[in-house]
Design an enzyme around this catalytic site. Sequence first.
Site, PDB file in Angstrom:
ATOM      1  N   GLY A  48     -24.983  -0.813  33.624  1.00  0.00           N
ATOM      2  CA  GLY A  48     -24.681   1.096  33.150  1.00  0.00           C
ATOM      3  C   GLY A  48     -25.971   2.101  34.505  1.00  0.00           C
ATOM      4  N   SER A  49     -26.388   2.745  34.329  1.00  0.00           N
ATOM      5  CA  SER A  49     -26.798   3.479  35.527  1.00  0.00           C
ATOM      6  C   SER A  49     -27.754   3.342  36.720  1.00  0.00           C
ATOM      7  CB  SER A  49     -26.893   4.961  35.367  1.00  0.00           C
ATOM      8  OG  SER A  49     -25.460   5.716  35.191  1.00  0.00           O
ATOM      9  N   THR A  50     -28.367   2.218  36.433  1.00  0.00           N
ATOM     10  CA  THR A  50     -29.312   1.659  36.681  1.00  0.00           C
ATOM     11  C   THR A  50     -28.348   0.596  37.914  1.00  0.00           C
ATOM     12  OG1 THR A  50     -29.305  -0.558  34.935  1.00  0.00           O
ATOM     13  CG2 THR A  50     -30.760   0.953  35.037  1.00  0.00           C
ATOM     14  N   PHE A  51     -27.160   0.057  37.675  1.00  0.00           N
ATOM     15  CA  PHE A  51     -26.618  -0.041  39.221  1.00  0.00           C
ATOM     16  C   PHE A  51     -25.961   0.196  40.255  1.00  0.00           C
ATOM     17  CE2 PHE A  51     -22.959  -2.731  40.986  1.00  0.00           C
ATOM     18  CZ  PHE A  51     -23.521  -3.344  41.057  1.00  0.00           C
ATOM     19  N   LYS A  52     -26.412   1.645  39.420  1.00  0.00           N
ATOM     20  CA  LYS A  52     -26.012   2.818  41.104  1.00  0.00           C
ATOM     21  C   LYS A  52     -26.934   2.135  41.915  1.00  0.00           C
ATOM     22  CE  LYS A  52     -23.598   6.217  37.711  1.00  0.00           C
ATOM     23  NZ  LYS A  52     -24.098   7.324  37.245  1.00  0.00           N
TER      24      LYS A  52
END
Length: 639
Positions: free
Chosen positions: A323-327
């Site tokens: 999810g957004s932890t990959f951004k």
Amino acid sequence: MKLTSEAAREQMFTRRTLFVGAATGGLGLLLGGRMAYLSIFEQEKYKLLAEDNRVSVRLIPPRRGWIVDRNGKPLAVNQPDYRLEMIPEQITDLEQTLADLTRLLRLPPEEVARIREAAATQPKYLPIQVAAGISWNDFAAINVRLPDYDGVQPVRGFTRYYPDGEAVGHLLGYVGAPTREQYLAADRDPLYLHPAFKLGKDGIEKVLDVPLRGKAGARRVEVNARGRVIRELSTVNDTPGQTVKLTIDRDLQSFAARRLGPESGSVVVIDVWTGDVLTLVSMPAFDPNSFSDGISHKEWNALMSDDHNPLINKTVQGLYPPGSTFKPVTALAALEYGIDPEATVHCPGAYYLGSHRFGCWRRGGHGTVNLDKSIFQSCNVYYYTRGREIGIERIANMAKRLGLGHEYESLSLPAQRDGLVPTPEWKRRRYDKEWLTGETLNTAIGQGYMLTSPLQLAVMSARIASGRSVVPRLVSGGSTPGTLDVDPEHLARIRYAMGLTVNGPQGTAGRSRLPIPIQMAGKTGTAQVRALTSATRGANYKSIPWKFRDHGHFIAFAPVEEPRYAVSVVIEHGGGGSITAAPIAKDVMTFLFAPEVAMAALERLEEGWGREAAQRAAVAAAAAQAAAPPSPTEPIPDA
């Protein structure tokens, strides 16, 4: 004629007498020679046989080495254990002995069946464990009746004990009896058939089994014709296994396990300068003490049927879209590509690729977004735009440099899964299809094919925090991490933006600021399990079944100015990163700097969980009562 006949008979008698005498003398000489040969030349052989009948050599299983934490606190130890064993070759009536022992020790039928099978299959001279963990009263009762039971021997030994139980279940694993395959692989070593000998079956116990195992001892005892011990002649003590010191902090491990409470998820904490893993928790878990002593069918079935998967080590075996932890990964790839961090993207709430709509989590959009805002507000449209500009290869390359898609042998844990960092080459091999632009957009926000483990997310967070090629380790030692092949200025910009995520006025994790004068930086993430409407997401996540809710992720490091610790929290079906994962990371990080503050908060939470559990139990009991058929003594209501 008569004289001739008499002389002939006398001659014949004489010859026979001489023949019998010669035969008798020859036989006497033969026997005498054989006796002399046996007495002189075979003396040592028969002396040893006689000694073997008189002396019995009994193996002493080695005590396993302790496992301790970084401060020397015990994680796995050996505690005294009273057992009962029997040696089949010394028992006259096995069935009668079993019947008596069943009555004395209340043995269940499955244990009696196990003893019968062992008596029929393994060598008769080797002991069979009848019962372990016997109470002192039962142990004393058996000793009093010992003269009545040939071949039965009470034994005082040691059993493996894990003081923190479930909190270290997946980390340490457990021990158990060797399998037939292991016995054969060890060249039929009789030690492998000893009922008290155990091997590591999972976790650290399995990976470091050889140094933990130690060396067996032996005891020479004099026995009578019935095999009963008369006296002990000599003893060669066993050599205990080595003590293994882990990088784990026992207090933090226990706290993190308790803080997860009723959730299904994991917590990993890493020292960003050394790679030492301070905490590696997966909950719910199994109690390794139950496995070491032999788990019952009822307990096993309960573990297998639990939809929260207590038998899976989620920290290294659980794979989830990040999810957004990959951004931050995509952001670093964009900076390396040359995109100005102040360059903006307009977010109207969606990004269109042809006729296909890629939505942002905020329906009304974020307006004008630069790199910092894209992180602390977690704007999807910004990353759809940048991902399409830089391409999947650059995103994948940065992801691998930050530790994703790897299995870490340095961790000394079995059954790790390396996850997936997708590339066009991977898709061609896997599906024989070409990569699509829409798949790049999904990967840029940590969705699509991308899969990571909680451990990998912790490594990624540690590398961003320190700028070092941190490699996680559970056993101290090894080389110091080198410099990460990423521009330090780019990393500093990402750290600044992640600091705003928690401490800024508009950050998505503002409610998870530390309650102490230390700032934590972080990034929330929500990974979809299935398509949901906005009405059932976020704060309304409890309105849908547990297994359909989004996963909640959060990565963090602290202090922001000089990072020392990195943490990743993954909560299965937690509804979202800011809802469930970030508060847990806040409390875990608080414990590192102010344990008393964190413990006070945990105790308040546990009181609430207790009340909720009691309420759920009361509702379930009422429902069961309402659904139960009427008692035969009660009148059956009219239809």
